[in-house]
Design an enzyme around this catalytic site. Structure first.
Site, short mmCIF file in Angstrom:
data_model
loop_
_atom_site.label_atom_id
_atom_site.label_comp_id
_atom_site.label_asym_id
_atom_site.label_seq_id
_atom_site.Cartn_x
_atom_site.Cartn_y
_atom_site.Cartn_z
N SER A 129 48.16 39.11 44.89
CA SER A 129 47.61 39.90 46.00
C SER A 129 46.24 39.36 46.37
CB SER A 129 47.48 41.37 45.58
OG SER A 129 46.81 42.11 46.59
N TYR A 142 44.24 47.81 40.20
CA TYR A 142 45.19 46.91 40.87
C TYR A 142 44.59 45.52 41.05
CZ TYR A 142 48.54 45.25 44.37
OH TYR A 142 49.50 44.51 45.05
#
Length: 267
Positions: A129, A142
């Site tokens: 990501s 995250y």
């Protein structure tokens, strides 16, 4: 001979788009889901696999090898979102997120490497990501789990070079998928000192996902990497400003970049 591809998390979102696109291109594609029976309409061969359960990983990989005799490409796509003030996220949820986003992909890699080494060829693509390149407010866990996967890929790919196995990362920005619905949200607590900034940031994050790019772009990026003789270490796919934010982080002083992020999130 058609290449055999395994995509973890292939029942929906980015994984599903990648799988269906590669099917159209003539690949033999296996996807995975924790509950494949829920997706009877899937165009992919869906196998039962939970990245936090090594027994299911071993069984799924062996099923493919038994049926196809080889495994050419692994797309480590399965992942989970998580949001909240780090102070208020329960420890078990932080650990669960790392089990899915970090330890899970490593365990799948370990399961496919013996076959790829035997073939003297293979490609492993880790879906990370853009959030993994920076510590984002209320997405810190995250960011950390995806950033850890980015870094371990850099080390891993050097260790497997001798076996003619390639490894790379593809870091997506915001895409229009169901990740927002499936991620763990620490509740916005009425008495929390983070109530207002976290609540506002949560709305902003959900809006970004809802207006995100078409997952087909990720599918095309994966196909391009598979078709590349010597893949790069890192790829980024998303809005220009999301990709450019990584460049800015490299060149701006830390505090200037921090202020830029806080302004973006209205903190």
């Amino acid at each position: 001979m058609s290449k055999v591809v395994l995509i973890t998390g292939g029942s929906s979102g980015i994984g599903k788009s990648i799988g269906e696109f590669l099917l159209e291109k003539g690949f033999v594609v296996y996807g995975t889901s924790r509950n494949p029976e829920r997706y009877s309409e899937s165009k992919l061969n869906l196998l039962a696999l939970d990245v936090s359960n090594t027994q299911t990983i071993t069984k799924a990989v062996q099923t493919i090898i038994d049926k196809e005799g080889r495994l050419d490409v692994l797309v480590n796509n399965a992942g989970a979102g998580i949001t909240g003030p780090i102070e208020e996220i329960p420890d078990e949820e932080i650990k669960r997120n790392f089990e899915t986003n970090f330890f899970g992909p490593i365990n799948v890699i370990k399961a496919v490497l013996p076959q790829m080494r035997k073939q003297k060829s293979g490609l492993i693509i880790n879906i990370t990501s853009i959030a993994g390149y920076m510590g984002l407010p209320y997405r810190g866990v995250y960011s950390a789990s995806k950033g850890a996967l980015e870094l371990i890929t850099e080390a891993f790919r050097m260790e497997i070079k001798d076996f003619n196995i390639e490894m790379t990362n593809i870091a997506p920005g915001d895409f229009a998928t169901n990740i927002a619905a499936g991620r763990y949200h620490a509740p916005v607590q009425e008495q929390s000192p983070y109530k207002t900034p976290y609540g506002n940031t949560l709305k902003l994050m959900d809006a970004h996902v809802d207006s995100g790019k078409d997952p087909l772009l990720m599918a095309k990026a994966v196909y391009k990497v598979i078709s590349t003789k010597n893949p790069k270490v890192h790829y980024k796919v998303g809005e220009f400003m999301q990709k450019f934010s990584i460049v800015l982080k490299r060149i701006l002083p830390d505090k200037v970049y921090e202020k830029m992020l806080m302004k973006h999130y209205k903190l």
